[in-house]
Enzyme design. Structure first.
Site, short mmCIF file in Angstrom:
data_model
loop_
_atom_site.label_atom_id
_atom_site.label_comp_id
_atom_site.label_asym_id
_atom_site.label_seq_id
_atom_site.Cartn_x
_atom_site.Cartn_y
_atom_site.Cartn_z
N SER A 38 0.81 -1.14 0.04
CA SER A 38 -0.04 0.12 -0.08
C SER A 38 0.86 1.28 0.08
O SER A 38 2.16 1.27 0.46
CB SER A 38 -0.87 -0.10 1.28
N TYR B 266 -1.86 -0.33 10.69
CA TYR B 266 -2.01 -0.99 9.25
C TYR B 266 -0.73 -0.76 8.62
O TYR B 266 -0.01 -1.57 7.78
CB TYR B 266 -3.51 -0.18 8.86
P1 NDP Z 1 -11.35 -5.96 0.17
O1 NDP Z 1 -11.89 -5.98 1.63
O2 NDP Z 1 -12.39 -6.09 -0.72
O3 NDP Z 1 -10.56 -7.62 0.32
C1 NDP Z 1 -9.95 -8.37 1.11
C2 NDP Z 1 -9.86 -9.59 0.85
O4 NDP Z 1 -8.99 -10.29 1.94
C3 NDP Z 1 -11.03 -10.21 0.89
O5 NDP Z 1 -11.16 -11.26 -0.20
C4 NDP Z 1 -11.15 -10.98 2.06
O6 NDP Z 1 -11.65 -12.47 1.90
C5 NDP Z 1 -9.64 -11.59 2.16
N1 NDP Z 1 -9.23 -11.68 3.74
C6 NDP Z 1 -9.47 -10.94 4.83
N2 NDP Z 1 -8.66 -11.61 5.70
C7 NDP Z 1 -8.38 -13.05 5.27
C8 NDP Z 1 -7.83 -14.17 5.90
N3 NDP Z 1 -7.86 -14.24 7.31
N4 NDP Z 1 -7.83 -15.24 4.92
C9 NDP Z 1 -7.94 -15.18 3.79
N5 NDP Z 1 -8.48 -14.09 3.08
C10 NDP Z 1 -8.59 -12.95 4.01
O7 NDP Z 1 -10.32 -5.29 0.22
P2 NDP Z 1 -9.16 -4.83 -0.82
O8 NDP Z 1 -9.33 -5.49 -2.28
O9 NDP Z 1 -9.01 -3.26 -1.01
O10 NDP Z 1 -7.93 -5.43 -0.13
C11 NDP Z 1 -6.83 -6.13 -0.81
C12 NDP Z 1 -5.25 -5.91 -0.26
O11 NDP Z 1 -5.19 -4.55 -1.06
C13 NDP Z 1 -5.14 -5.61 1.15
O12 NDP Z 1 -4.16 -6.47 1.35
C14 NDP Z 1 -5.13 -4.36 1.30
O13 NDP Z 1 -4.58 -3.92 2.26
C15 NDP Z 1 -4.69 -3.74 0.11
N6 NDP Z 1 -4.92 -2.48 -0.48
C16 NDP Z 1 -5.94 -2.00 -0.57
C17 NDP Z 1 -6.15 -0.49 -0.95
C18 NDP Z 1 -7.41 0.13 -0.93
O14 NDP Z 1 -7.66 1.49 -0.96
N7 NDP Z 1 -8.75 -0.72 -0.98
C19 NDP Z 1 -4.99 0.30 -0.90
C20 NDP Z 1 -3.81 -0.35 -0.71
C21 NDP Z 1 -3.69 -1.50 -0.60
P3 NDP Z 1 -12.68 -13.20 3.15
O15 NDP Z 1 -13.05 -12.13 3.93
O16 NDP Z 1 -13.78 -13.66 2.33
O17 NDP Z 1 -11.83 -14.25 3.64
#
Ligand code: NDP
Length: 245
Positions: free
Chosen positions: A139, A152
């Site tokens: 990020s 975070y």
């Molecule tokens: P979402 O919340 O849409 O997606 C997060 C994903 O992580 C979900 O598919 C969730 O699936 C999964 N997840 C969470 N906990 C677990 C776990 N314990 N085991 C397996 N899967 C898990 O958010 P984003 O798409 O935005 O996030 C994806 C990545 O991008 C993250 O690492 C975030 O930090 C990063 N990011 C996002 C930004 C933004 O502005 N959105 C900016 C910069 C980085 P489920 O709950 O079904 O397990």
């Protein structure tokens, strides 16, 4: 990995929504065979219906070492190899340090940092055999910390440190390590923030700009994974044009 994804095997964590979902779909469209892992398997099943290529749906909790090892083993059993890991699963439970609910800190460290390390640990022997790639979804918070994002940001700074060490350890064996640092992306991520003031701030910020879409980040992943073998794209910083900081 080389300059085509045709037939390549990629494991995407956190593929049930947002960036992971868009990435799995983009890589499938580009010809990859994709394992999609997350806890919400109903979402993954829908994704598998939509994707044009072969998809393996797996229930995966990255905080659970056994679940991580099982996911990598199931991928290799099904497809015979592993060419790339997209380490994307993450949670962002933003809030001030004073009076924080420290169980939220534990969740962020366990998921974003330890979870992604467990994934690398399990996948690396296979990636060394395939001369594959690790894509770490970090990020802008992995470059600059700000108030209410201390833990975070610490997890994302940690990913950068781990990734650079990993790069130095495996680059001579042909494994490429790619850190992607998105700015604000429209996903479910900020919806899990429990502090109502911080959650409202995140919503206001999203409404104040043309944010990135998950597909924009998926495009960056696909770009990095389709470079010729001698080209290692180690870092991609990708922000909305409207995001000043
Ligand atoms: P979402 O919340 O849409 O997606 C997060 C994903 O992580 C979900 O598919 C969730 O699936 C999964 N997840 C969470 N906990 C677990 C776990 N314990 N085991 C397996 N899967 C898990 O958010 P984003 O798409 O935005 O996030 C994806 C990545 O991008 C993250 O690492 C975030 O930090 C990063 N990011 C996002 C930004 C933004 O502005 N959105 C900016 C910069 C980085 P489920 O709950 O079904 O397990």
């Amino acid at each position: 990995m080389n300059d085509t994804l045709e037939g390549k095997v990629v494991l995407v964590t956190g593929a049930s929504s947002g960036i992971g979902q868009a990435t799995a779909l983009a890589l499938s469209k580009a010809g990859a065979r994709v394992t999609v892992g997350a806890r919400r398997t109903d979402r993954l099943e829908s994704l598998a219906q939509e994707a044009p290529g072969e998809i393996l749906v797996l229930k995966l909790d990255v905080t659970d070492r056994q679940s991580v090892e099982d996911a990598v083993a199931a991928t290799v059993e099904r497809f015979g190899t592993l060419d790339a890991l997209v380490n994307n699963a993450g949670v962002m439970l933003s809030g001030a340090i004073l009076n924080a609910d420290t169980t939220e800190w534990t969740r962020m460290v366990d998921t974003n940092l330890l979870g992604s390390m467990y994934m690398v640990h399990a996948a690396l022997p296979h990636l060394l055999r395939s001369r594959g790639a690790v894509v770490q979804i970090s990020s802008t918070s992995g470059r600059t910390a700000s108030a209410a994002s201390g833990v975070y940001a610490a997890t994302k700074f940690g990913i950068t440190a781990f990734s650079e060490a990993l790069r130095q350890e495996v680059t001579a064996q042909g494994v490429r390590v790619i850190v992607i640092e998105p700015g604000f992306v429209s996903t479910e991520l900020a919806g899990h923030i429990t502090d109502p003031t911080i959650r409202a701030m995140a919503r206001d910020m999203a409404e104040s700009m043309r944010t990135l879409q998950p597909e924009d980040v998926a495009g960056a992943v696909a770009y990095a994974l389709t470079q010729p073998e001698h080209v290692a794209v180690n870092e991609i910083l990708i922000r909305p044009t409207d995001q000043a900081r």
